[in-house]
Enzyme design. Sequence first.
Site, mmCIF file in Angstrom:
data_model
loop_
_atom_site.group_PDB
_atom_site.id
_atom_site.type_symbol
_atom_site.label_atom_id
_atom_site.label_comp_id
_atom_site.label_asym_id
_atom_site.label_seq_id
_atom_site.Cartn_x
_atom_site.Cartn_y
_atom_site.Cartn_z
ATOM 1 N N ASP A 276 31.249 34.589 50.727
ATOM 2 C CA ASP A 276 30.748 35.141 49.455
ATOM 3 C C ASP A 276 29.661 36.184 49.752
ATOM 4 O O ASP A 276 28.966 36.091 50.764
ATOM 5 C CB ASP A 276 30.170 34.041 48.547
ATOM 6 N N LYS B 133 42.818 34.135 41.793
ATOM 7 C CA LYS B 133 42.515 34.444 40.391
ATOM 8 C C LYS B 133 42.657 35.938 40.168
ATOM 9 O O LYS B 133 42.263 36.734 41.012
ATOM 10 C CB LYS B 133 41.080 34.021 40.061
HETATM 11 C C1 LIG Z 1 33.648 32.683 39.707
HETATM 12 S S1 LIG Z 1 32.653 32.789 41.140
HETATM 13 C C2 LIG Z 1 33.412 31.622 42.215
HETATM 14 C C3 LIG Z 1 33.137 30.179 41.868
HETATM 15 C C4 LIG Z 1 33.588 29.233 42.967
HETATM 16 N N1 LIG Z 1 35.029 29.207 43.106
HETATM 17 C C5 LIG Z 1 33.107 27.813 42.723
HETATM 18 O O1 LIG Z 1 33.937 26.936 42.411
HETATM 19 O O2 LIG Z 1 31.912 27.551 42.864
HETATM 20 C C6 LIG Z 1 33.156 34.320 41.847
HETATM 21 C C7 LIG Z 1 32.475 34.670 43.149
HETATM 22 O O3 LIG Z 1 33.121 35.815 43.739
HETATM 23 C C8 LIG Z 1 32.161 36.431 44.569
HETATM 24 N N2 LIG Z 1 32.601 37.766 45.008
HETATM 25 C C9 LIG Z 1 32.819 38.856 44.229
HETATM 26 N N3 LIG Z 1 33.172 39.911 44.981
HETATM 27 C C10 LIG Z 1 33.196 39.478 46.278
HETATM 28 C C11 LIG Z 1 33.482 40.110 47.520
HETATM 29 N N4 LIG Z 1 33.812 41.410 47.583
HETATM 30 N N5 LIG Z 1 33.405 39.386 48.668
HETATM 31 C C12 LIG Z 1 33.056 38.073 48.601
HETATM 32 N N6 LIG Z 1 32.759 37.426 47.457
HETATM 33 C C13 LIG Z 1 32.834 38.107 46.299
HETATM 34 C C14 LIG Z 1 30.921 36.449 43.672
HETATM 35 O O4 LIG Z 1 29.751 36.668 44.407
HETATM 36 C C15 LIG Z 1 31.000 35.067 43.016
HETATM 37 O O5 LIG Z 1 30.193 34.137 43.685
#
Ligand SMILES: C[S@@+](CC[C@H](N)C(=O)[O-])C[C@H]1O[C@@H](n2cnc3c(N)ncnc32)[C@H](O)[C@@H]1O
Length: 198
Positions: free
Chosen positions: A72, A151
Amino acid sequence: MSDRWYRELKREHYYRSAKSEGYRARSAYKLLQINNRYHIIRRGDTVIDLGAAPGGWSQVAVKLGAKVFAVDIQHMDPITGVTFIHGDITEEETLKKLEEEAGEANAVISDMSPNLSGHYVMDQARSIWLSTNALNVARRLLAEHGNFLCKVFVGEDYPQFVEEVKKSFNMVKPHSPQASRKRSSEIYIVAKNFRGSR
Ligand SMILES: C[S@@+](CC[C@H](N)C(=O)[O-])C[C@H]1O[C@@H](n2cnc3c(N)ncnc32)[C@H](O)[C@@H]1O
């Protein structure tokens, strides 16, 4: 009973359950529901969790008996059984680190979401960009017959993304889990049995 009222009630229900069962995010239930139905993750698997913070999906994967490598951009507090890589998965440097740490994986799961701008067309395009990167990780690191869960926000280029996933997996199904709020346009692509053509 209004639709809105029912949705809020359901949201509250998953929030309370997540808290009492020790999950860091109620999205944990989405993965549990999907896994009950499609068996993406099995005991002994190596799982790559993209967009893992705060850690709900990683907690579920560990509970299912997997060894987890989580990525992340945001910080994530440690979870026993999870190796965390702090970085942006769209960058080669992060991908290389992940490859070194995890090696071959049995499942790649992505719950990545872009920072929402409020403009749906833009947010949807960013979501497809993240999903395409998740698919690239799957193509690079999945073992033959491995599984992919991703997703994605539904929109103009969504059908094209599904077609792209179909090129690499024998079974591809869009799935809208119960724990997902009804009004949201997010959907999960379940892809099984990687063909291994990388
Ligand atoms: C909806 S949250 C995920 C929740 C997680 N599945 C949980 O159950 O706790 C989406 C995550 O995607 C991450 N994210 C977005 N773009 C990203 C990238 N380019 N590389 C890594 N992580 C990313 C965000 O920082 C965020 O923490």
